[in-house]
Every structure is written in structure tokens, then in C-alpha cells.
Write an enzyme that holds these catalytic residues in place. Structure first.
Site, PDB file in Angstrom:
ATOM      1  N   THR A   1       0.901  -1.137   0.000  1.00 25.22           N
ATOM      2  CA  THR A   1       0.000   0.000   0.000  1.00 25.22           C
ATOM      3  C   THR A   1       0.938   1.183   0.000  1.00 25.22           C
ATOM      4  OG1 THR A   1      -1.707  -1.183   1.170  1.00 25.22           O
ATOM      5  CG2 THR A   1      -1.691   1.175   1.515  1.00 25.22           C
TER       6      THR A   1
ATOM      7  N   GLY B   1      -0.971  -3.346   5.821  1.00 26.34           N
ATOM      8  CA  GLY B   1      -2.124  -4.185   6.158  1.00 26.34           C
ATOM      9  C   GLY B   1      -2.520  -3.980   7.609  1.00 26.34           C
TER      10      GLY B   1
HETATM   11  O1  DON Z   1      -7.129  -1.582   3.429  1.00 23.25           O
HETATM   12  C1  DON Z   1      -6.366  -2.347   4.006  1.00 23.25           C
HETATM   13  O2  DON Z   1      -6.291  -2.442   5.212  1.00 23.25           O
HETATM   14  C2  DON Z   1      -5.425  -3.178   3.177  1.00 23.25           C
HETATM   15  N1  DON Z   1      -5.976  -3.391   1.868  1.00 23.25           N
HETATM   16  C3  DON Z   1      -4.127  -2.500   3.127  1.00 23.25           C
HETATM   17  C4  DON Z   1      -3.103  -3.308   2.417  1.00 23.25           C
HETATM   18  C5  DON Z   1      -1.742  -2.889   2.748  1.00 23.25           C
HETATM   19  O3  DON Z   1      -1.504  -2.026   3.544  1.00 23.25           O
HETATM   20  C6  DON Z   1      -0.689  -3.619   2.086  1.00 23.25           C
HETATM   21  N2  DON Z   1       0.576  -2.976   2.347  1.00 23.25           N
HETATM   22  N3  DON Z   1       1.579  -3.030   2.722  1.00 23.25           N
END
Ligand code: DON
Length: 586
Positions: free
Chosen positions: A395, A488
Site C-alpha cells: 500500500t 495491512g
Molecule cells: O485496506 C487495508 O487495510 C489493506 N488493503 C491494506 C493493504 C496494505 O496495507 C498492504 N501494504 N503493505
């Protein structure tokens, strides 16, 4: 060995920090110039400083573009929009127009705070049991993370458009010029990006439409040029037609046709119907600082506030940063928050999320009274979740502050690295796999090991629960700092620790960023610590019966601070290429 090299690369490539000089330039398009990635490695280890504003992103080109927009007289919203589109080109593993996110804003003209939810929505054809077999068991074919069934209806373009309609000061077309330039003419692949393309070869080779873009330079990625002509063309259409360029007409048709051909659910009707939502930001107080953050369908803000409320009952400085007692306290606090998350959090348009109850200070006091320091409460009750560290995650967070007092803090994502792996033919749009953020069934963990219940079950047009936590902290009605991260489920704990590091421990941005982070999410009952742990602390924690796991960094904070009328910025070393704005050229 591989792990060691990985960590070493991250340390070597750390901290791209330079002073920002903002001047007014002409409106004629001028690309930001040739960027030679080798200049960033090894990078300066210095906090960026400026009187005129600050941009932090996870890619130096995007940072530079945001800075250019500020130089052209744009405000923080304009710069954030340009950054959002540029990251879709130069950070394709997370930056996107095929995904979604959240943005929290402080607007100086109205002295008000805003937040917009541009999260993906489940297509109308989706249904609660769509990832289950007929007998009700979980279908293990990774349908929620890979391929056509994994995508929600993207929200990024509509979100950025909506922000521009409300707050933008420069022409929309101008804000896309740099993104188009880098998609059309390409940019040099950094060693870090080269490593990622190598690591994700299999995923990026499965669908021909993705392979022909990202595998063109295989195997010599680093130093070669990534050109994305189709994406440039899509961005040109969006530049000309605004959000309709994405949600209607040829782009929407291409998405829909390819989806139908391959068993995906997204239709032209879904795209036309997509709407971002302005939502009331969550606002709370922590030791006389105002925390402005994202509410549901993100769980990030609500649980950061809940945990701060509990921690406010303790003198953290007295306990000592990252001591066994401190880790013990934080871990127990996190367990309560993530336990609530699994049951009570979901899309507020579909489920009554008890926001005020969870962020109530009295509720925090009740939880606090249950926490016995010097003990660990085993997490129990439901099926254990599991982490799958092979499915890496990506992300990205960006923040912009302008000299007039506007502040933007935004996190957006494709979910997994390179999303669902699907690129829509002829558009260059890499699609998200955000459907995995729903709870496929009670007791079935998603890729982050998170469990969910009815609140987060799949329903048509619903938004999957998120952990993304874009946050602004103000003091005496002025910006103090912004924070936010990928990672995440670990986003929430990382943002929490950035806030405590700065407020309770008076750390500067470098210290607050560099400090090791811990994470516990109730289930699975594992205490994660970044990188390494000294034996003495590990022994102490094991005496308390914690199952301690040392992990590679999984988060990447982008921080801006304002102090004595000066902006400071810091890019997290944990993801090379990230940096705060400044002079990155000779
Ligand atoms: O919205 C969420 O919580 C996840 N889709 C975020 C994913 C994420 O942060 C991946 N990254 N490192």
C-alpha cells in the site's frame, strides 16, 4: 542470507532527505527532469526542512512532482492529486488508478477537517459466500487475492476528482501532466523496484496483458526504462474528461468486457454507480493534541483512538520506550483493539458500527482496568489466524502540507503487491485485489491473518473493511504532524507508535521513524517485533508467555511535522525510494 541482504539493502538505501525550495514557475509543462536513481543510494540521512510546505511519498519522482505543483502555486490538494496519479505510474505495485483509499484533510480557509472515502466497492454481482465451496468450506484457490474475482470497483479516480472539485485550485489537466509524461516516456527502474519485479515475476507473468508491460525488461530490470503507453493514454482520457474518462466510455467498457470474458463481476453499471463518500473524520484528544483520522470503513482511526485512550492512563516515558514493560502494555492494549475490530467493524453504510462506544474514554478506562501489567492474557476463542509472509503486501501513504495551512494525509492501495495481477488490456490499469479485505467467512483469516464477522461479510456495493489510517495531529489549532503507512493489519499499530513516539517521547521524525515497531493483532496470538530483539528483552517477554516472532519491516511511515513555522519531512528507510521533498538533483 537472502533475508540479511534484503535488510541490508533497506538500510543502505535509507533516508532521501533534502531541503525544499519553492518558487513560482510558469504554467507550461516542464517535466521535473531526468532522475538518476543511483543518486539516492546511499542517501543522505537527514530530516528534510522547509518554510514553504512539504511533500512525502514513497517514490522520489512523485515527491518531486508534488513539490513542482506547490511551486506552481498549487495548494496541498492539487499537489496530493498530482502525487496520487504519479504514484500510479512510478510505484505500480501500490500506487494506482485501479484501487482505492482514504484521505484526511485540514482546510485552512474554513478551519475545518474533512475526510473522503474512495475505497473500492464490491460489484453488484458479488455475494456473501462467493469464495466458499458449495459445502460451505473455504475455497483455497486464492480467488479473493488473484485474478478477476479479486477486484472491487476502483475508487481512486473518483476520489481524487471529488477532492479537486471541492478544493482544487489548478486545472485538473495540469495535475495529470507529469503522470502522463512518466507513463509515456518511461522512467528508470530503481534497484528496489528491480528487486520487486524479480520477486513478483510469476504473478506478473500469469496474465499476458500484465506480462507485456512489466516483464518487458526481464531479467535486467534495474536501470532499464519502464514505459506504460496504454496507461498514458488512459490518463490522457481522464485528464480530458475528468472522472467520466474512467467510469464511462471506452475505459469503462474495456474493464467491463475483460471482466465478463474472464469470469469477473465488475460491469459498466458498477463503474457508473461508483461514488466516493465524504465522511466525518474521527476527532479525538490525546494529551492535549487533536487527533484527526479516518473513520469506518477504515478500522484504523477508531482503533488508534481507542488505544491512545487506554494508553493515556499510563506514563509511557516513565515506563521507558521499547522496554519489556512497555512492550507488555502496548501488546495487551493492541489485543483488545484488534479483538473489537474482528467483531464490530465494517462498512457503516451496511452495518451499525459502534464508533462512539469504541472511542469512549470510559470504555478505555474499563479495558485499562482489565490489563494486568506483568502478565499476558492469551488470545483465545476463535480459530487461529495465520500470517502468510510469502504473499507480500503493498500500500502507500503520502502527505502534503502547504504554506497556507492546508494539510492532506492519504493512504491508497491495490491491496497486495501489484494487486490482483490483472491489467485491463489496452488501458494499462492494474486492478486491485481488495475483495480479500472482506471476511470470506467467520474464522477464515484474510491475507493479513485478520478475522472478521457479519460486520465485514461480502455484500453487493459494500466497502471492505480497511486498516489504512491517514492521520493529522494538531496542537493549538496548528499542524503538529501527519502520519500514515502501508502494512495491512500492521498499519494501525505503526501509526499508533508514531504518535506515541512523537507525543510521549518527544522524538524527532528520524527517531520516531527509526524506532523499532511491535505488533500484536489478537489473533494469531503472536507478538511481532521488527528486525531483531536483544536477548534480554526477548527473555523477559517469553517469561510472560508471549510467542515472540522477529519479522522484516512491513510498514513505511511518511511523516511531516511543523514546528516553529518550519516544515520537516522524513521518508521511511523501510521501503527504499521513499523520501520527503527536497533538492534531489545536482
Ligand atoms: O485496506 C487495508 O487495510 C489493506 N488493503 C491494506 C493493504 C496494505 O496495507 C498492504 N501494504 N503493505
Amino acid at each position: 542470507m537472502r533475508q540479511f541482504t534484503h535488510i541490508k539493502i533497506m538500510y543502505i538505501a535509507c533516508f532521501f532527505i533534502f531541503a525544499l525550495s519553492i518558487e513560482v514557475t510558469t504554467k507550461d509543462f516542464q517535466p521535473i527532469g531526468t532522475v538518476n536513481p543511483s543518486k539516492y543510494i546511499p542517501a543522505q540521512k537527514k530530516i528534510s526542512e522547509s518554510k514553504n510546505g512539504m511533500v512525502t511519498t514513497q517514490h522520489f519522482i512523485a515527491t518531486r512532482v508534488g513539490e513542482k505543483i506547490l511551486n506552481q502555486g498549487g495548494n496541498a490538494y492539487d499537489a496530493a492529486i498530482a502525487v496520487g496519479f504519479t504514484l500510479a505510474v512510478v510505484l505500480p505495485r501500490a500506487g494506482n488508478i485501479g484501487g482505492g483509499g482514504f484521505m484526511v484533510m485540514h482546510d485552512s480557509a474554513t478551519n475545518k477537517n474533512y475526510s473522503i472515502d474512495y475505497r473500492e466497492m464490491a460489484p453488484a454481482k458479488s455475494f456473501t459466500d462467493m469464495y466458499l465451496n458449495e459445502d460451505g468450506s473455504f475455497n483455497t484457490r486464492k480467488l479473493s487475492t488473484f485474478g478477476y474475482l479479486a477486484s472491487g470497483v476502483p475508487g481512486t479516480v473518483a476520489g481524487l476528482w471529488e477532492v479537486h472539485q471541492k478544493f482544487g485550485s489548478l486545472d485538473w489537466e495540469l495535475l495529470l501532466e507529469d503522470a502522463i509524461h512518466y507513463a509515456e516516456n518511461g522512467f528508470e527502474i530503481t534497484p528496489y523496484m528491480g528487486d520487486m519485479l524479480t520477486k513478483y515475476k510469476e504473478k506478473l507473468s500469469y496474465f499476458e496483458s500484465t506480462k507485456k508491460i512489466f516483464m518487458k525488461n526481464n531479467p535486467d530490470f534495474t536501470g532499464s526504462t519502464l514505459i506504460q503507453k496504454d496507461l498514458a493514454n488512459t490518463l490522457k482520457i481522464i485528464a480530458k474528461k475528468g472522472k467520466d474518462g474512467f467510469y464511462k466510455g471506452e475505459v469503462a467498457q474495456k474493464i467491463s468486457v475483460q471482466m465478463q470474458k474472464n469470469g469477473g463481476f465488475i460491469t459498466e453499471d458498477d463503474l457508473i454507480a461508483y461514488r466516493p463518500q465524504w465522511r466525518k473524520p474521527l476527532i479525538s484528544n490525546y494529551r492535549n493534541n487533536k487527533i484527526i483520522t479516518m473513520g469506518p470503513p477504515s478500522s484504523g482511526g477508531i482503533h488508534v483512538i481507542q488505544m491512545l485512550n487506554i494508553l493515556e492512563n499510563h506514563d509511557l516515558k516513565e515506563i521507558g520506550h521499547n522496554t519489556p514493560a512497555y512492550i507488555n502494555l502496548l501488546t495487551e492494549v493492541m489485543k483488545y483493539a484488534y479483538a473489537d475490530r474482528s467483531k464490530h467493524l465494517g462498512d457503516p453504510d451496511f452495518f451499525n458500527v459502534p464508533v462512539s462506544e469504541i472511542i469512549d474514554k470510559q470504555y478505555a478506562a474499563t479495558i485499562n482496568s482489565k490489563i494486568k501489567l506483568g502478565e499476558s492474557n492469551p488470545s483465545s476463542n476463535i480459530l487461529p489466524g495465520s500470517f502468510n509472509d510469502n504473499e507480500s503486501i503493498e500500500t502507500t501513504h503520502f502527505s502534503v502540507a502547504d504554506k497556507n495551512g492546508n494539510v492532506v494525509s492519504s493512504t491508497y492501495t491495490l491491496n497486495s503487491t501489484f494487486g490482483s495481477g490483472v491489467t485491463i488490456e489496452g488501458t494499462g490499469i492494474l486492478m486491485n485485489n481488495e475483495m480479500d479485505d472482506f471476511s470470506a467467512a467467520p474464522g477464515i483469516p484474510n491475507q493479513f491473518g485478520l478475522l472478521g464477522a457479519k460486520a465485514n461479510e461480502i455484500q453487493p456495493k459494500k466497502r471492505p473493511l480497511s486498516s489504512m489510517t491517514p492521520t493529522i495531529v494538531m496542537k493549538n489549532e496548528e499542524l503538529f504532524f501527519t502520519t500514515g503507512s502501508p502494512g495491512g493489519s500492521r498499519i494501525i499499530s505503526a501509526v499508533l507508535q508514531s504518535i506515541i513516539n512523537i507525543i510521549d517521547f518527544d522524538m524527532n521524525l528520524e527517531e520516531a521513524n527509526e524506532a523499532k515497531r511491535i505488533h500484536h493483532q489478537w489473533q494469531p496470538d503472536i507478538l511481532q517485533i521488527e528486525l531483531s530483539l536483544n536477548d534480554e528483552i526477548k527473555n523477559e517477554l517469553q517469561k510472560l508467555n508471549y510467542d515472540v516472532q522477529v519479522i522484516n519491516p512491513a510498514t513505511c511511515l511518511q511523516l511531516i511535522m511543523k514546528k516553529n513555522n518550519t516544515f520537516y519531512g522524513y521518508g521511511d528507510f523501510r521501503r527504499p525510494d521513499a523520501f520527503a521533498s527536497g533538492d534531489i538533483y545536482d
